[in-house]
Every structure is written in structure tokens, then in C-alpha cells.
Motif scaffolding. Structure first.
Motif, mmCIF file in Angstrom:
data_model
loop_
_atom_site.group_PDB
_atom_site.id
_atom_site.type_symbol
_atom_site.label_atom_id
_atom_site.label_comp_id
_atom_site.label_asym_id
_atom_site.label_seq_id
_atom_site.Cartn_x
_atom_site.Cartn_y
_atom_site.Cartn_z
ATOM 1 N N TYR A 1 1.026 -1.297 0.067
ATOM 2 C CA TYR A 1 -0.101 -0.051 -0.238
ATOM 3 C C TYR A 1 0.758 1.426 0.178
ATOM 4 O O TYR A 1 0.570 2.117 -0.796
ATOM 5 C CB TYR A 1 -0.871 -0.230 1.247
ATOM 6 N N GLU B 1 -6.498 2.500 7.465
ATOM 7 C CA GLU B 1 -7.441 2.273 6.515
ATOM 8 C C GLU B 1 -7.201 0.823 6.043
ATOM 9 O O GLU B 1 -8.387 0.160 5.574
ATOM 10 C CB GLU B 1 -7.058 3.507 5.375
ATOM 11 N N LEU B 2 -6.074 0.241 5.792
ATOM 12 C CA LEU B 2 -5.880 -1.128 5.371
ATOM 13 C C LEU B 2 -6.460 -2.203 6.308
ATOM 14 O O LEU B 2 -7.045 -2.866 5.774
ATOM 15 C CB LEU B 2 -4.432 -1.363 5.277
ATOM 16 N N LYS C 1 -10.081 -2.205 5.232
ATOM 17 C CA LYS C 1 -10.037 -2.891 4.134
ATOM 18 C C LYS C 1 -9.850 -4.514 4.299
ATOM 19 O O LYS C 1 -10.774 -5.371 3.387
ATOM 20 C CB LYS C 1 -9.152 -2.383 3.098
ATOM 21 N N GLU D 1 -13.049 -6.319 5.637
ATOM 22 C CA GLU D 1 -13.844 -6.489 4.479
ATOM 23 C C GLU D 1 -13.644 -7.359 3.737
ATOM 24 O O GLU D 1 -14.597 -8.168 3.327
ATOM 25 C CB GLU D 1 -14.086 -5.109 3.638
ATOM 26 N N GLU D 2 -12.406 -7.816 3.137
ATOM 27 C CA GLU D 2 -12.043 -8.788 2.213
ATOM 28 C C GLU D 2 -12.088 -10.272 3.257
ATOM 29 O O GLU D 2 -12.889 -11.098 2.305
ATOM 30 C CB GLU D 2 -10.635 -8.657 1.969
ATOM 31 N N THR E 1 -8.697 -1.060 -5.832
ATOM 32 C CA THR E 1 -9.522 -1.944 -4.889
ATOM 33 C C THR E 1 -9.071 -2.652 -3.698
ATOM 34 O O THR E 1 -9.306 -2.505 -2.626
ATOM 35 C CB THR E 1 -10.465 -2.741 -5.662
ATOM 36 N N LEU F 1 -5.842 -2.037 -2.632
ATOM 37 C CA LEU F 1 -4.941 -0.915 -1.900
ATOM 38 C C LEU F 1 -3.443 -1.257 -2.111
ATOM 39 O O LEU F 1 -2.542 -1.480 -1.425
ATOM 40 C CB LEU F 1 -5.304 -0.820 -0.230
ATOM 41 N N TYR G 1 -11.511 -9.441 -3.923
ATOM 42 C CA TYR G 1 -12.394 -8.799 -3.091
ATOM 43 C C TYR G 1 -13.672 -8.294 -4.047
ATOM 44 O O TYR G 1 -14.920 -8.756 -3.483
ATOM 45 C CB TYR G 1 -11.663 -7.281 -2.701
#
Length: 263
Positions: free
Chosen positions: A144, A180-181, A184, A187-188, A232, A234, A243
Motif C-alpha cells: 500500500y 485504512e488497510l 479494508k 472487509e475482504e 480496490t 490498496l 475482493y
């Protein structure tokens, strides 16, 4: 519009002077008063230079009270639309290719479904308990950081200039990106687990069509599939592709159940 020393396009609400959104539609940073004054009357395709004087009490000592020249590349100009001002012709022209809707009623139904999906997923993600191994987080964070520096900051040299101007360190930026990562990656993992537990079908063709619609809607920011997957994920294209495919499968499953409740 590239106005912050990076190659990252931003949507700027000129009427309200400093309301800014990033290229994916999320909320961005606000700028000082007068930041967009030079854009008034500009046309698509033009380059505009505008001098801005930072206030004396600005947060960065390097910029406080200083005059700075911003250069804007005008990629597009948009007019605000309300539901009342929409017409079937406008919807067909602007949303048919990307979302397969041709009338105002179809668009409103699409938005209602999408909001229902977002509500369900927000609930699931916010209540999920996910343990992310530190070694995995650091490996992804390396990707990232590299992606952020090259694609958002225009390279290492410009990145270091921005750090110096604002008084930040690379470690500080890394901490911000890590937050932020982590969200993410959560979510993944949630999407992947839902696909696995519910034995959902991951339709690669449907995903390819969806990606193609993103490219068609915004070819400047997303000229090809790889760009979308890196964005998407990152910085990690493989994770970005997985994802998106898992997200589409989960979304279709949720909407199928949603539609069944309306019958």
C-alpha cells in the motif's frame, strides 16, 4: 482535477469553494477559503493556475501566511442533479451503460436496493471479529505504501516534498494508511467468509462486466482492469480482484433475499 501536487484526480465543488471528494466518491480534505476561486468560468480541457495565500494561523508553519500557486487540469465539469430534475432521457444517457437502468423509476429502485445492501453489509462488518496477523498486515502495508507513493503522490521525490511541506514523516503516513488497510482487510475477510459459508457462486463474467462498467464510467481514473484491482486492493491487484468478485457474489445474494421479501 490535480491540485494537491499529486496525480490523484479530485472532485471539487466550486460553488461551495472547498468541498472536495476523492476520485472514488469518498469524502476528502477541505481546502482554505478562496482555493477554488480561480476555477470559476474555467472550461473542460483547460489548465488553470491560481495563487492562494495560506492564513497566518495555518496548521503547517512552512505554509502559514505564504503564497502558493496551484495548477488545475480540468478533466470534467458537472452540474448538480436532484431526483426531481431527472428525466428518463438523462438516466438512459448516463446510467444505462454502467448500471443497466433506463428510466427514473428504474434508477430509484436501483438506489434503494443498493442502500439496502450497504445497510446489511455495514452491520455485518461492524459486528465481525477479525484477527489480522501482524506479519500479513505489514506485508500488505508495504504494498500500500508503494502504491500510495507512486499513484497518489506522484513518486518518491514529490512524496518527500509533501512530507517536508506539511511537517509529516513517512512513519506518520504509514500509521494513517495502516488504519485504512485494516478496515479494508476486514472487509475482504468478511466477504470471503460469507462466500465460503453460504457456498455462493462467484461469477467471473459478471465481475468482468462490472469492472468494464467502471472503466466506461471513469476512464481517466481507471483506464484498465489492473488499475481498478490495484485501487480496490490498496496496492495489491490480486486481493483487489478477489475482493470485487466476492463482494459481487455477496451483494447478489443479499439482494435476492431482499427482493423475495417484497413479493
Amino acid at each position: 482535477i490535480s491540485a494537491d501536487g499529486t496525480s490523484n484526480p479530485q472532485m471539487i465543488d466550486v460553488s461551495n469553494n472547498c468541498s472536495v471528494n476523492t476520485s472514488d466518491g469518498s469524502a476528502g480534505s477541505s481546502f482554505i477559503d478562496g482555493f477554488t476561486d480561480g476555477l470559476i468560468g474555467a472550461k473542460k480541457g483547460e489548465k488553470v493556475k491560481h495563487d492562494v495565500t495560506f492564513p497566518e494561523n495555518y496548521g503547517s508553519e512552512n505554509l502559514a501566511g505564504k503564497k502558493t500557486t496551484f495548477e488545475f487540469d480540468i478533466h470534467a465539469i458537472y452540474t448538480e442533479r436532484t431526483p426531481e430534475s431527472l428525466t428518463d432521457e438523462f438516466v438512459a444517457e448516463h446510467f444505462k451503460k454502467s448500471y443497466d437502468v433506463s428510466t427514473v423509476d428504474e434508477l430509484m429502485a436501483f438506489i434503494k436496493e443498493d442502500l439496502s445492501y450497504v445497510y446489511v453489509m455495514n452491520f455485518l462488518i461492524q459486528n465481525a471479529v477479525v484477527d489480522i496477523p501482524e506479519s500479513y498486515l505489514n506485508a500488505r502495508l508495504d504494498d500500500y505504501m508503494e502504491y500510495y507513493i507512486e499513484d497518489y503522490m506522484g513518486g518518491k521525490e514529490n512524496f518527500e516534498s509533501v512530507l517536508s511541506a506539511y511537517g509529516y514523516t513517512e512513519s506518520y503516513i504509514r500509521v494513517q494508511l495502516a488504519e485504512e488497510l485494516e478496515a479494508k482487510i476486514t472487509e475482504e475477510i468478511v466477504f470471503a467468509e460469507l462466500v465460503k459459508q453460504d457456498n455462493l457462486k462467484v461469477d467471473e463474467k459478471a465481475n468482468a462486466d462490472y469492472v468494464a462498467s467502471i472503466i466506461a464510467a471513469n476512464p481517466t481514473a481507471f483506464p484498465d482492469e489492473e488499475t481498478i484491482y490495484e485501487y480496490t486492493g490498496l496496492g495489491n491487484a490480486e486481493n483487489g480482484k478477489n475482493y470485487l468478485m466476492n463482494q459481487r457474489a455477496v451483494r447478489d445474494s443479499i439482494l435476492e433475499k431482499y427482493r423475495a421479501t417484497l413479493k
